[in-house]
Design an enzyme around this catalytic site. Sequence first.
Site, PDB file in Angstrom:
ATOM      1  N   HIS A 164       0.835  -1.203   0.000  1.00 44.72           N
ATOM      2  CA  HIS A 164       0.000   0.000   0.000  1.00 44.72           C
ATOM      3  C   HIS A 164       0.867   1.249   0.000  1.00 44.72           C
ATOM      4  O   HIS A 164       2.093   1.167   0.114  1.00 44.72           O
ATOM      5  CB  HIS A 164      -0.985  -0.006   1.171  1.00 44.72           C
ATOM      6  N   ASP A 189       5.711   4.479   5.138  1.00 39.80           N
ATOM      7  CA  ASP A 189       6.540   3.478   5.813  1.00 39.80           C
ATOM      8  C   ASP A 189       6.493   2.122   5.116  1.00 39.80           C
ATOM      9  O   ASP A 189       7.050   1.136   5.620  1.00 39.80           O
ATOM     10  CB  ASP A 189       6.159   3.344   7.296  1.00 39.80           C
ATOM     11  N   HIS A 190       5.874   2.072   3.949  1.00 40.09           N
ATOM     12  CA  HIS A 190       5.889   0.877   3.107  1.00 40.09           C
ATOM     13  C   HIS A 190       6.369   1.207   1.691  1.00 40.09           C
ATOM     14  O   HIS A 190       7.139   0.459   1.114  1.00 40.09           O
ATOM     15  CB  HIS A 190       4.490   0.244   3.048  1.00 40.09           C
ATOM     16  N   HIS A 215       1.261   3.977   1.988  1.00 41.28           N
ATOM     17  CA  HIS A 215       1.781   4.726   3.133  1.00 41.28           C
ATOM     18  C   HIS A 215       3.308   4.775   3.091  1.00 41.28           C
ATOM     19  O   HIS A 215       3.972   3.823   2.678  1.00 41.28           O
ATOM     20  CB  HIS A 215       1.300   4.110   4.444  1.00 41.28           C
ATOM     21  N   HIS A 225       4.724  -4.899  10.377  1.00 38.97           N
ATOM     22  CA  HIS A 225       5.314  -4.310  11.580  1.00 38.97           C
ATOM     23  C   HIS A 225       5.402  -5.335  12.703  1.00 38.97           C
ATOM     24  O   HIS A 225       4.619  -6.274  12.763  1.00 38.97           O
ATOM     25  CB  HIS A 225       4.483  -3.116  12.073  1.00 38.97           C
ATOM     26  N   ASP A 227      -0.317  -3.901   6.119  1.00 40.71           N
ATOM     27  CA  ASP A 227      -0.973  -3.421   7.336  1.00 40.71           C
ATOM     28  C   ASP A 227      -2.424  -3.891   7.420  1.00 40.71           C
ATOM     29  O   ASP A 227      -3.278  -3.211   7.990  1.00 40.71           O
ATOM     30  CB  ASP A 227      -0.921  -1.889   7.395  1.00 40.71           C
ATOM     31  N   HIS A 254      -7.449  -0.485   5.033  1.00 42.83           N
ATOM     32  CA  HIS A 254      -6.382   0.351   5.597  1.00 42.83           C
ATOM     33  C   HIS A 254      -6.069   1.480   4.619  1.00 42.83           C
ATOM     34  O   HIS A 254      -5.894   2.632   5.015  1.00 42.83           O
ATOM     35  CB  HIS A 254      -5.149  -0.502   5.876  1.00 42.83           C
TER      36      HIS A 254
END
Length: 252
Positions: free
Chosen positions: A40, A44-45, A42, A167, A129, A102
Amino acid sequence: YLIVCPKEKVCAVVDPVEPKKILAAAKKEGVDITHILTTHSHWDHAGGNKDLIKSLKDQGKSVIVVGGAKDGIPGVTKEVKEGDEFKIGTSVEVKVLDTPCHTQGHVCFYCTKADAKEKSEGGAVFTGDTMFVGGCGNFNSGSPEQMYSNFMKLGKLPKDTLVYCGHEYTLKNLAYASYADPENVELKERVKWAEERRKAGLPTVPSTIKDEWETNPFLRVDTETIRKYAKTTDGAKAMKFVRADKDAWGRR
């Protein structure tokens, strides 16, 4: 994560937010990166996509960047949807699972051996996530009904499928699970195992689909225990309750 085809000495990388570490890992394994699989959008990905693409381009290498349709993945060259399939090299088959909630275009990647004798054997699923070890992602762009559908879809994978999530949230997730499902014997054992792993500096990822059926309250929303706790027999309503309850529990 690296998904390696040993026959062709190539690999895919999943959510490579730290390109330097990914490049070092690929070099250590002696493999070339041919695909970036992005669950996805975001940061942090997907935040490392463009730097990794540039680094590979500087080496004279091209890469296929895979991501969910309409999720705005940086550098995407191949947008995918439910049921799409492709290979990493010749030995790894990848099937796309749509898991919106998400983010609107969140996808999971289910990987199996291309030459597996038994297609019922589990491979590995990269859940971003959506599903965590013992937990669930926030419903940022979707509904409880969508997340319930996502979990039921993931739950239908073979029980020995390895679950690689985005995570390391396991200890906190299992703490809430123990609060919501206090008499769960498998959960109590799982908590001990996770605590020992983290004390030793080891990850709790991956788990398996079997582990999640036994200990994850978001996958267990149709069990009598969680239904009673959520005061509903409707799976989506139970999912909504457990998500809100975990959020409230986390603020205590």
